[in-house]
Design an enzyme around this catalytic site. Structure first.
Site, PDB file in Angstrom:
ATOM      1  N   ALA A  75       7.998   0.197  -6.401  1.00  0.00           N
ATOM      2  CA  ALA A  75       7.567  -1.097  -6.926  1.00  0.00           C
ATOM      3  C   ALA A  75       6.795  -0.952  -8.236  1.00  0.00           C
ATOM      4  CB  ALA A  75       6.734  -1.839  -5.887  1.00  0.00           C
ATOM      5  N   CYS A 331      -4.620   2.179  -3.524  1.00  0.00           N
ATOM      6  CA  CYS A 331      -4.580   2.573  -4.925  1.00  0.00           C
ATOM      7  C   CYS A 331      -5.950   2.519  -5.566  1.00  0.00           C
ATOM      8  CB  CYS A 331      -3.627   1.664  -5.673  1.00  0.00           C
ATOM      9  SG  CYS A 331      -2.058   1.553  -4.830  1.00  0.00           S
TER      10      CYS A 331
HETATM   11  C1  LIG Z   1       1.740  -5.261  -3.970  1.00  0.00           C
HETATM   12  C2  LIG Z   1       2.110  -3.873  -4.389  1.00  0.00           C
HETATM   13  N1  LIG Z   1       2.738  -3.670  -5.548  1.00  0.00           N
HETATM   14  C3  LIG Z   1       3.107  -2.462  -5.962  1.00  0.00           C
HETATM   15  C4  LIG Z   1       2.832  -1.332  -5.209  1.00  0.00           C
HETATM   16  C5  LIG Z   1       3.270   0.014  -5.689  1.00  0.00           C
HETATM   17  O1  LIG Z   1       4.433   0.397  -4.996  1.00  0.00           O
HETATM   18  P1  LIG Z   1       5.038   1.853  -5.109  1.00  0.00           P
HETATM   19  O2  LIG Z   1       4.143   2.735  -4.312  1.00  0.00           O
HETATM   20  O3  LIG Z   1       6.413   1.736  -4.538  1.00  0.00           O
HETATM   21  O4  LIG Z   1       5.062   2.220  -6.554  1.00  0.00           O
HETATM   22  C6  LIG Z   1       2.155  -1.478  -3.994  1.00  0.00           C
HETATM   23  C7  LIG Z   1       1.781  -0.307  -3.191  1.00  0.00           C
HETATM   24  O5  LIG Z   1       0.629   0.004  -3.002  1.00  0.00           O
HETATM   25  C8  LIG Z   1       1.791  -2.791  -3.566  1.00  0.00           C
HETATM   26  O6  LIG Z   1       1.140  -2.985  -2.416  1.00  0.00           O
END
Ligand SMILES: Cc1ncc(COP(=O)(O)O)c(C=O)c1O
Length: 388
Positions: A75, A331
């Site tokens: 994402a 994160c």
């Molecule tokens: C709402 C949202 N967007 C983006 C991400 C990032 O996703 P990815 O780990 O697949 O890069 C996350 C993951 O923590 C998320 O919860």
């Protein structure tokens, strides 16, 4: 006790790979290892076939067409391509983007980067439940607006956005609508057509698929008409995302979404019961417990609560060997900054530092939930005694 400790209850951060997903992926590591672009021979052709089957599975989950799906690494990458790609492609039309203060950093930091490139960004506020007001979205649109990016479901408090209303507004004003649906796809029904979504980001590891794989939905037969590529190479994925196909990951993502499509409803029923059970037990036994996020418009497996007077990090540490829970989004857990999401819904610093996020998942059991309730209550009482 028929379960193993510690119990995993942090499914917003990531999920375990479903054994059915793993089974589907395994042949593509060493038996069917072909490069999905080398379709002149059987090895490549079989890998290509697997990629295209997964594309259909992903598209079916979203009510999209297979050719509207671009595979990415997750994402974060999908969000980056959506924001940077639209900003570049639509530069002649405008330079204004509308987003919201509770977005994931993958959107917020990309938006901030765009500001350094002379783009203008409006960061809309949310109400105390974390909901963005569609009226605010409409009021923020100018004749320079090219993109609205509002997340489908929040990764901390689980609040689900009014996607359909925002989609309608975007369409009425001729503005593209992107949604970061990393926490929503596979957890709530998403229909890109009905919701008027032009671009959507999703991720494998939030839905019992592997890490390092995701997708970006781009509406229509010509993705390059909306999005400029942000990286360059062999021209894979209609020129939007070059790079050799991660075939096992793509197969896993497809399988994960196929399973979610069938099982989501029954799963959510179970989660709703557990989350209610947990919240009621906490409220009965721990003084002043407050639910964060919207009471109804929320992800079924999310529980975000404030235990006033208890430091969440201390509770999480105390329960380390019993249950894996989180103080905020994964994160930002290395950061000492209070959560921007909890701040945006109006919590003060001391309440933010007393907040715990629970995320139940597919492989949790009722017994595990009961154990979690028991240790959280006893742990909270112990910490209150120490500090009081
Ligand atoms: C709402 C949202 N967007 C983006 C991400 C990032 O996703 P990815 O780990 O697949 O890069 C996350 C993951 O923590 C998320 O919860």
């Amino acid at each position: 006790m028929t379960f193993k400790l510690p119990i995993y209850m942090d499914h917003h951060a990531t999920t375990p790979v479903d054994p059915r997903v793993l089974d589907a992926m395994l042949p593509y590591f060493s038996q069917e290892f072909g490069n999905a672009s080398s379709i002149d021979h059987i090895f490549g052709a079989r890998a290509h076939e697997a990629v295209e089957k997964a594309r259909e599975q992903v598209a079916s989950n979203l009510n999209a067409r297979p050719e509207e799906i671009i595979f990415t690494s997750g994402a974060t990458e999908s969000d980056n391509i959506a924001l940077l790609g639209v900003a570049e492609k639509m530069a002649a039309k405008g330079d204004h983007i509308i987003t919201c203060v509770t977005e994931h950093k993958a959107v917020l930091d990309t938006a901030k980067h765009l500001e350094t490139m002379s783009k203008t960004v409006t960061y809309l506020p949310v109400d105390r439940y974390g909901l963005v007001d569609p009226g605010d979205v409409e009021d923020a649109i100018t004749d320079r607006t090219i993109l609205i990016s509002i997340m489908a479901a929040n990764n901390e408090i689980g609040t689900i956005a009014p996607l359909k209303e925002i989609g309608k507004i975007a369409k009425a004003h001729g503005v593209l609508f992107h949604t970061d649906a990393a926490q929503a796809v596979g957890h709530i029904p998403i229909d890109v057509k009905e919701m008027g979504i032009d671009l959507l980001s999703l991720s494998g590891h939030k839905i019992y698929g592997p890490k390092g794989i995701g997708a970006l939905y781009i509406k229509g037969a010509n993705p390059k008409g909306k999005v400029s590529p942000v990286m360059f190479g062999g021209g894979h994925e209609r020129g939007i995302r070059s790079g050799t196909y991660n075939v096992p990951g793509i197969v896993g993502l497809g399988k994960a979404l196929e399973i979610a499509e069938k099982e989501m409803e029954a799963e959510n029923k179970r989660f709703r019961k557990w989350i209610k059970q947990m919240l009621e037990a906490f409220q009965e036994n721990i003084e002043g417990v407050v639910l964060n996020g919207h009471p109804e418009k929320r992800l079924a497996h999310n529980l975000n609560v404030c235990f006033p007077g208890i430091e969440s990090k201390a509770l999480i540490h105390l329960l380390r060997n019993d249950v894996a829970i989180s103080a905020g989004s994964a994160c930002t857990t290395t950061s000492v900054e209070p959560s921007h999401v909890l701040k945006a819904v109006g919590l003060g610093d001391s309440d933010i530092y007393s907040t715990v996020r629970f995320g139940s998942g597919r492989f949790n059991t009722g017994e595990e939930i009961e154990h979690c309730i028991h240790v959280v209550i006893s742990g909270s009482k112990k910490l209150r005694r120490v500090s009081g």
